[in-house]
Scaffold this active site. Structure first.
Site, PDB file in Angstrom:
ATOM      1  N   SER A  40       0.852  -1.185   0.000  1.00 32.07           N
ATOM      2  CA  SER A  40       0.000   0.000   0.000  1.00 32.07           C
ATOM      3  C   SER A  40       0.891   1.239   0.000  1.00 32.07           C
ATOM      4  CB  SER A  40      -0.890   0.012   1.243  1.00 32.07           C
ATOM      5  OG  SER A  40      -0.097   0.175   2.416  1.00 32.07           O
ATOM      6  N   TYR A  81      22.490  -2.451  -1.755  1.00 28.58           N
ATOM      7  CA  TYR A  81      21.508  -2.182  -2.804  1.00 28.58           C
ATOM      8  C   TYR A  81      21.078  -0.715  -2.828  1.00 28.58           C
ATOM      9  CZ  TYR A  81      18.015  -3.369   0.911  1.00 28.58           C
ATOM     10  OH  TYR A  81      17.275  -3.449   2.073  1.00 28.58           O
TER      11      TYR A  81
END
Length: 293
Positions: free
Chosen positions: A113, A156
């Site tokens: 969401s 990352y």
């Protein structure tokens, strides 16, 4: 000597006052313990005051140092300012800020969401920004120098990673903040550096990221060329060095400590490490045969 040994001399952080966000558990707790062993006073913060108090008591008993628990939700700037002022009232000064508070979960991005995405951004990026501004502006206003900020990022942050997109996005922002302020605020006597850890298992975060049924399937050691995960003392050693005066000329750097994990994933032909020895012999023979034609 092995990699779990303590690196710095006992008084390496004597006289230093340190704030560690997310210091109640996991890597934050491990780094805090070593800072205390090296002579620093440390304030630890998180939203869970009971956990902080228990951790502070445990670490003080183990090290004989001073550990101050201060409740703070780093997503809210007013709480960060209040935390800063409480630490200053207790310690008199703050020399080092370690932005360690984080949140993460593994999920396909389309399942997230907008609120879930925002939660990670708010803790990691906004929280780091809030703490950095609150302490940085105070140091500038009071002309307090020889200070530094250490941020915990991830590999990352520069490669990106699927299934942890909110974290990758936020950590990339933290890395940019680190490098930018290393230049802009150096004139105020501040240093900014970051650590990008690979797999360092922690009870809480590790269990949330990898439920029991996934742990065996996703063996993180197979992703690391050294074929092991990190030991908490290894990270604590690196963090203690970077915040100490021994690293006075290290500024704007991100230090990767991951056993080579991200490089293994980055190399286009790294999959060839799985080829057995006899097959290499066959490939070599084929190449030589073609060369003779």
């Amino acid at each position: 000597m092995n990699y779990t040994a303590k690196m710095l001399r006992d008084d390496a952080l004597k006289g230093k006052n340190i704030v560690v966000t997310g210091g109640g558990s996991g890597l934050g707790k491990s780094m805090t313990k070593y800072f205390l062993e090296l002579g620093a006073q440390v304030a630890i913060t998180s939203r869970n005051l009971d956990k902080l108090k228990n951790t502070a008591k445990e670490l003080e008993e183990a090290t004989g140092g001073t550990c101050l628990p201060v409740q703070c939700d780093v997503r809210h700037y007013d709480q960060v300012e209040a935390m800063r002022d409480q630490v200053l009232a207790s310690f008199g000064s703050v020399d080092i800020l370690l932005n360690n508070a984080a949140g993460n979960f593994i999920a396909p991005t389309e399942r997230l969401s907008a609120n879930a995405f925002d939660t990670i951004i708010d803790i990691v990026l906004k929280g780091t920004k809030n703490c950095t501004l609150a302490f940085g502006k105070y140091w500038i206003d009071t002309k307090y120098t020889n200070t530094n900020v250490l941020n915990i990022v991830t590999t990352y942050a520069w490669t990106g990673s699927s299934y942890v997109v909110p974290s990758a996005t936020a950590k990339a922002g933290v890395l940019a903040l680190t490098r930018s302020l290393a230049v802009e605020w150096a004139k105020y006597g501040m240093r900014f550096n970051a650590i990008a850890p690979g797999p360092f298992p922690t009870k809480g975060a590790w269990d949330r990221l990898f439920p029991e049924e996934l742990k065996d399937k996703f063996d993180m050691t197979k992703q690391v060329p050294l074929r092991r995960v990190g030991d908490h003392q290894e990270l604590a050693n690196l963090a203690a060095y970077l915040v100490s005066d021994f690293a006075a000329y290290v500024n704007g750097e991100v230090v990767t400590i991951d056993g080579g994990e991200w490089l293994q994933g980055a190399g286009q032909f790294n999959l060839f490490q799985d080829i057995p020895e006899h097959m290499w012999d066959q490939l070599e023979a084929m190449i030589k045969a073609k060369g003779k034609k």
